[in-house]
Write an enzyme that holds these catalytic residues in place. Structure first.
Site, short mmCIF file in Angstrom:
data_model
loop_
_atom_site.label_atom_id
_atom_site.label_comp_id
_atom_site.label_asym_id
_atom_site.label_seq_id
_atom_site.Cartn_x
_atom_site.Cartn_y
_atom_site.Cartn_z
N GLY A 167 -12.22 -3.64 2.16
CA GLY A 167 -13.65 -3.38 2.26
C GLY A 167 -14.14 -2.48 1.13
O GLY A 167 -15.21 -2.69 0.57
N ARG A 201 0.82 -1.22 0.00
CA ARG A 201 0.00 0.00 0.00
C ARG A 201 0.85 1.26 0.00
O ARG A 201 0.44 2.29 -0.54
CB ARG A 201 -0.94 0.01 1.21
CG ARG A 201 -2.17 -0.86 0.99
CD ARG A 201 -3.10 -0.82 2.18
NE ARG A 201 -4.41 -1.33 1.84
CZ ARG A 201 -5.37 -1.59 2.72
NH1 ARG A 201 -5.14 -1.39 4.01
NH2 ARG A 201 -6.53 -2.02 2.33
N GLY A 213 -5.98 -6.18 2.13
CA GLY A 213 -4.65 -6.17 2.74
C GLY A 213 -4.02 -7.56 2.78
O GLY A 213 -2.87 -7.77 2.37
N LYS A 233 -14.85 -13.62 8.99
CA LYS A 233 -16.24 -13.61 9.43
C LYS A 233 -17.26 -13.46 8.31
O LYS A 233 -17.15 -12.57 7.48
CB LYS A 233 -16.45 -12.46 10.41
CG LYS A 233 -15.83 -12.69 11.75
CD LYS A 233 -16.15 -11.51 12.62
CE LYS A 233 -15.72 -11.76 14.06
NZ LYS A 233 -15.91 -10.53 14.85
C1 3PG Z 1 -8.70 -1.64 4.95
O1 3PG Z 1 -7.67 -2.16 5.42
O2 3PG Z 1 -9.58 -2.28 4.37
C2 3PG Z 1 -8.83 -0.16 5.03
O3 3PG Z 1 -7.64 0.41 5.42
C3 3PG Z 1 -9.98 0.23 5.93
O4 3PG Z 1 -9.73 -0.11 7.26
P1 3PG Z 1 -10.95 -0.20 8.29
O5 3PG Z 1 -11.75 -1.40 7.87
O6 3PG Z 1 -10.33 -0.37 9.65
O7 3PG Z 1 -11.75 1.04 8.18
#
Ligand code: 3PG
Ligand code: MG
Length: 392
Positions: free
Chosen positions: A369, A36, A346, A193
């Site tokens: 997400g 990233r 990630g 999950k």
């Molecule tokens: C992710 O890793 O998907 C983004 O950085 C968002 O992180 P978060 O789900 O903690 O908001």
């Protein structure tokens, strides 16, 4: 899409506040995948070359809001970013009151989630962020599904708000792959999950021809087909939902396959002894940590037959060598495939890095997400705010 783009603005001598998604995996103070950070380098280099004074915002992890927990410090990111850019990147702990930065310099502000009000998009907080800059650049595709102060709020209050090159490229590449996909369209969704991906799984079933689930999600599906899962991570309360999803897939002529065999262990650890079991033979004191070899072959064949592949989430605990084979097999099958493949998340990026298959994926998104919400057809709030800002 109608938003301003960073490339079209004059950034010389401007204070440019850039929101990146530097939410990278950190283990014992070490970054285990810097994908990233590397993805954001072109944006940052362009701004610097244009003579901007660069201030960067990012979150890391999910700290208790308002509590600056060193475990979630961006210090390792500042160090790695400095190495990659070949210049000093100063980490500033208290920054809401102002940041001292000259054109050609980079300051990374400490974790935005250390500020109360970040997550509920507090107006005062967002306005303080907007007050730091002449131009706000939203470049964090990975956080664009969050309507938070440093993503959505600041976009509304900044004097000028534009999309960064990384964000714009992500949106274009994903739209390209999903608008009229070459079929069959296959989605692979792993992760811990079902509850956190229920709507995504449901929406995907409207679009995809085949859906492979992995990780803790698969465990709930295994339980939903009547098999014991021992001590595995799963969600008993969502078994019924999983059954509904399986029926929905069948009604559309597709399926959500359940692993034939799995790799189990008695403990969740890197040196736990791996055992291959048929899916109906998992003992009470065992936990499922990967798909088994027969399942890996079956899933690889599904991948080989796909025209488009969307991949988010590993199918096993690939960080532990003993439980990495399933995710590796799938990754290599995607690499071999000539399908248009899009990967995001990630953990998925870390797996792609670990298995060295970067060149075999058509497009690697930095979003997790956000990637899934895009795939689902949802509006990304930070992008909507950019569009609103652009039309003003
Ligand atoms: C992710 O890793 O998907 C983004 O950085 C968002 O992180 P978060 O789900 O903690 O908001
Ligand atoms: Mg390929």
């Amino acid at each position: 899409m109608s938003y301003l783009r960073m490339e079209n603005l004059d950034l010389a001598a401007k204070r440019v506040l850039i929101r990146e998604d530097f939410n990278v995996p950190v283990s014992a103070g070490r970054i285990t995948s810097d994908a990233r950070i590397r993805a954001a380098l072109p944006t940052l280099r362009t701004a610097l070359e244009q003579g901007a004074a660069v201030i960067i915002l990012s979150h890391l992890g999910r700290p208790v809001e308002g509590v600056p927990d060193p475990q979630f410090s961006l210090q390792p990111v500042a160090a790695r970013l400095g190495e990659l850019l070949g210049m000093e990147v100063r980490l500033q702990r208290d920054w809401l009151g102002g940041v001292d930065v000259e054109p050609g310099e980079v300051v990374l502000c400490e974790n935005v989630r250390f500020n109360s009000g970040e997550k509920n998009n507090d107006e005062t907080l967002a306005r303080s962020m907007a007050g730091l800059c002449d131009v706000f650049v939203m470049d964090a595709f990975g956080a664009s599904h969050r309507a938070q102060a440093s993503t959505e709020g600041v976009t509304r209050y900044a004097k000028v708000a534009c999309a960064g090159p990384l964000l714009a490229r992500e949106l274009e590449a994903l739209a390209q792959g999903l608008q009229d996909p070459v079929r069959p369209l296959l989605a692979i969704v792993g992760g811990s999950k079902v509850s956190s991906k229920l709507t995504v799984l449901d929406a995907l079933l409207d679009q995809v021809d085949e859906l492979i689930v992995g990780g803790g999600i698969a465990n709930t599906f295994i339980a939903a087909t009547g098999h014991g899962v021992g001590k595995s991570l799963y969600e008993p309360g969502l078994i019924h939902q999983a059954q509904i999803l399986i029926q929905k897939a069948h009604a559309r002529g597709g399926s959500i396959p359940v692993p034939k065999d799995v790799v189990v262990a008695k403990a969740f650890s890197a040196d736990a002894k791996p055992l291959v079991r048929n899916v109906d033979e998992v003992a009470e004191d065992e936990m499922i940590l990967d798909i088994g070899p027969l399942t890996a072959i079956e899933y690889s064949e599904i991948i080989a037959g796909a025209g488009t592949i969307i991949w988010n989430g590993p199918v096993g605990v690939f960080e532990f060598r003993n439980f990495a084979a399933g995710t590796r097999a799938l990754a290599e099958a995607i690499e071999r495939s000539s399908a248009y493949s899009i990967a995001g998340g990630g953990d998925t990026l870390a797996a792609i890095d670990q298995f060295g298959i970067t060149d075999g994926i058509s497009y690697i998104s930095t979003g997790g997400g956000a990637f899934l919400e895009f795939v689902e057809g949802k509006t990304l709030p930070a992008v909507a705010a950019l569009e609103a800002a652009g039309s003003n």
